[in-house]
Design a protein around this motif. Structure first.
Motif: not given
Lengths: 171, 176
Positions: B30-34, B40-41, B93-94, B107-108
């Motif tokens: 969840x923290x990986x920029x890739x 979104x893809x 991811x957002x 968020x929870x």
């Protein structure tokens, strides 16, 4: 340091061959020898250079897989032609929990002895060796230099090894 | 070519029909920029393919590289325990720029996960599942994140919408 029996053109050492001994700096004031690790499986990951830009690059991935390697009693060492201070900065930035050895002087001598030196680039190949506790290579693999080989091949090799010698040793 | 060694099962988080001709498995952090770029893809790919595709997400947090990735995975699994996995996945991811504990707790509350469920996640209740996902990925040849498998084969090609839709349509045809 390089193995006189293995000319550079011989290609990567294969399963069944003896792992050439080496002693390389692991920190600015410490050396690590292959013989220090004798008695347990050793995974050697030659890689071209510190500071790979890929997310979760090979060394970062292996850092996460270390608990699996340790389940086999295996020790992992990374080797590149970078110097000790470069390794120290890289290991610190990526929080690596395994030693990086500097195959820096004479440059690439250990990579040559394993048949995985790239003359034109002055770096090693991206190559993996799994060595048993007696110092015999049990598996080797050279990845395309731009492709992270992952860890599945290493774990399969450890499975194959541990399935045999440890079972035999237990009798 | 690397293959998925752990088949998709009821233990997985899946979107789309079980009998879809193509299953796309993502191993992600969840923290990986890739992975953030891929998010979104992959949404667009799912939208384009509709019932042709089942999408599965498995955890592959590299916690030394990404200090919040482990907690984020715990958050998503805690959300799953109250039926909110995909809402949590999307929320993470957002908001990749804010994955600290305080943000996760906020968020929870937005998602109605409940403080007790979230705390259980933070206390490690779902860590065996997260580690199981990770190990299954390592065994399958995951070599970085995101890592995609299309009908069990690792996909190393381009990760744009058109390329993925084309390769998945072709996999669906091969299956037909």
């Amino acid at each position: 340091m390089s193995n006189p029996n293995v000319p550079p053109s011989a290609g990567p050492l294969k399963a069944g061959q003896s792992a050439p001994v080496f002693s390389l700096p692991s920190t600015p004031d410490q050396m690590l020898s292959l013989s220090d690790l004798r008695g347990n499986p050793v995974i050697i990951a030659f890689y071209p250079a510190d500071w790979s830009p890929v997310c979760g690059d090979q060394m970062g991935l292996y850092n996460g897989v270390l608990p699996e390697f340790h389940r086999y009693g295996a020790q992992l060492v990374g080797i590149s032609t970078d110097g000790v201070w470069c390794h120290a900065a890289f290991a610190s930035a990526r929080k690596l929990h395994f030693p990086l050895l500097a195959d820096f002087e004479p440059k690439g001598a250990v990579a040559r002895s394993y048949g995985v030196y790239r003359d034109h680039e002055g770096t090693s190949e991206r190559a993996l060796f799994v060595i048993d506790g007696e110092g015999v290579i049990r598996w080797s693999y050279v990845s395309p230099v731009g492709l992270n080989p992952g860890a599945d091949g290493i774990l399969n090799a450890l499975d194959a090894m541990v399935g045999q010698p440890q079972a035999a040793g237990a009798l | 070519m690397s293959h998925l060694t752990t088949a998709v099962s009821a233990d997985d988080h899946a979107l789309g029909p079980d009998d879809a001709p193509v299953t796309l498995v993502e191993y992600g952090d969840y923290e990986c920029p890739y992975c953030g770029e891929a998010y979104p893809v992959l949404k667009a790919v799912q939208h384009a393919l509709g019932k042709q595709l089942r999408f599965v997400f498995r955890n592959f947090p590299l916690t030394d590289a990404h200090p919040h990735a482990g907690r984020a995975a715990e958050f998503a699994e805690a959300a799953a325990s109250v039926g909110q996995f995909w809402a949590a996945h999307d929320m993470l991811y957002e908001h990749q720029d804010a994955l600290d504990d305080e943000s996760l707790i906020a968020y929870g509350r937005v998602l109605g996960i409940g403080d007790a469920a979230l705390q259980a996640g933070f206390d490690g209740r779902f860590d065996p599942k997260i580690r199981h996902d990770f190990t299954s990925g390592v065994r399958s040849g995951v070599n970085g994140t995101p890592c995609l498998f299309i009908n069990g084969e690792r996909y190393d090609g381009p990760r744009d919408v058109d390329a993925l839709v084309a390769v998945i349509r072709s996999a669906a045809k091969a299956r037909a």
